[in-house]
Design an enzyme around this catalytic site. Structure first.
Site, PDB file in Angstrom:
ATOM      1  CB  SER A 152      31.136 -25.985  11.030  1.00 44.72           C
ATOM      2  OG  SER A 152      30.458 -25.330  11.976  1.00 44.72           O
ATOM      3  CE1 TYR A 165      30.603 -21.782   7.360  1.00 42.07           C
ATOM      4  CE2 TYR A 165      29.723 -23.077   9.554  1.00 42.07           C
ATOM      5  CZ  TYR A 165      30.535 -22.295   8.699  1.00 42.07           C
ATOM      6  OH  TYR A 165      31.614 -22.144   9.503  1.00 42.07           O
TER       7      TYR A 165
END
Ligand code: NDP
Length: 258
Positions: A152, A165
């Site tokens: 990501s 995350y």
């Protein structure tokens, strides 16, 4: 069927984790459209069966396997099922992932552990099992192993409120690089894709909230990405064309991190 542009993946067997929704669903269709036989892996078996039927109806080949990426036995069983149906998996797409809700100060340790179990251990188990089988199948000689990890932009770009995350995504980005080095002489390429924000179940209704709309307006192009924006990068990294690409990380984010 979704359009497969320039890469021919016929002869390949691809396992996609997190195939039951969002990016994994899209990637499964694209790989099948490019000719790969696709193993659809996730926990929600009903979703996988539906996707499988749609891929087959469109002329592709797929099977559905229940797989919890955080569980070693489940991962091994999924690879067994894949191998029984299609032969050794040579294209591993470690896509499954989850987010956590709320600020770090509100995050329960159990949630942190669950996120790590899916986003880090899950990627490790998926690629380790795949690589073991590839090596046993003489990938050193065949030079055909392809591993793509879905990281990501949060791995390298500060996104407020996403500490756990983002840490997990940085971890798998670096894991990919180290494994690329470890397996460089085993005929296995390992690369990561770092996508920008896309509307999927992962983000829930965040992008409809005031905070979410503010975030979108802060992006240079004031928009989210589409799942299809990642198609060509995925196909490239799964194909023979990426023979000389390993240990690389591709940011594809529509400039969101600029
Ligand atoms: P979704 O929530 O739509 O998809 C997540 C997928 O992961 C589901 O198919 C889910 O399947 C699967 N999954 C979750 N936990 C497990 C588990 N324990 N075992 C097996 N599968 C699991 O979100 P996205 O499509 O957005 O996310 C896919 C990946 O893309 C994630 O790794 C995410 O971090 C990454 N990503 C997403 C971005 C975005 O903006 N959407 C941007 C950058 C990266 P099931 O519940 O059926 O098991």
């Amino acid at each position: 069927m979704a359009k497969a542009p320039i890469f021919d993946l016929s002869g390949r067997v691809a396992l996609v984790t997190g195939a039951s929704s969002g990016i994994g669903d899209r990637w499964s269709r694209i790989l099948a459209a490019a000719g790969a036989r696709v193993v659809l892996a996730a926990r929600r078996a009903d979703r996988l069966e539906k996707l499988k039927a749609e891929i087959i109806a469109a002329g592709g080949q797929a099977i559905a396997v229940a797989m919890d990426v955080s569980d070693e036995a489940s991962t091994i069983a999924a690879y067994d099922a894949a191998e029984q149906a299609f032969g050794v998996v040579d294209t591993i797409v470690a896509n499954a992932g989850m987010n956590s809700e709320g600020l770090a100060t509100d995050l329960a340790v159990d949630e942190f552990d669950q996120l790590s179990a899916v986003n880090i251990r899950g990627v490790f188990l998926t690629v380790r099992e795949g690589a073991r089988r590839l090596m046993a199948d003489n990938s050193k000689e065949k030079q055909h192993g392809r591993i793509v990890v879905n990281s990501s932009i949060t791995a390298n770009h500060v996104s407020p409120g996403l500490a756990a995350y983002s840490a997990s995504k940085a971890a798998v980005q670096q894991m990919g690089k180290v494994l690329a080095r470890d397996w460089a002489r085993q005929g296995i390429n390992v690369n990561t894709i770092c996508p920008g924000y896309i509307r999927t179940e992962l983000s829930g209704d965040w992008f409809d909230t005031e905070g979410g709309l503010k975030q979108i307006n802060g992006f240079p192009r004031r928009r989210l990405m589409e799942e299809s924006d990642l198609d060509v990068a995925l196909l490239y990294l799964c194909s023979e064309a990426s023979r000389a690409v390993t240990g690389s990380s591709f940011t594809i984010d529509d400039g969101q991190s600029l």
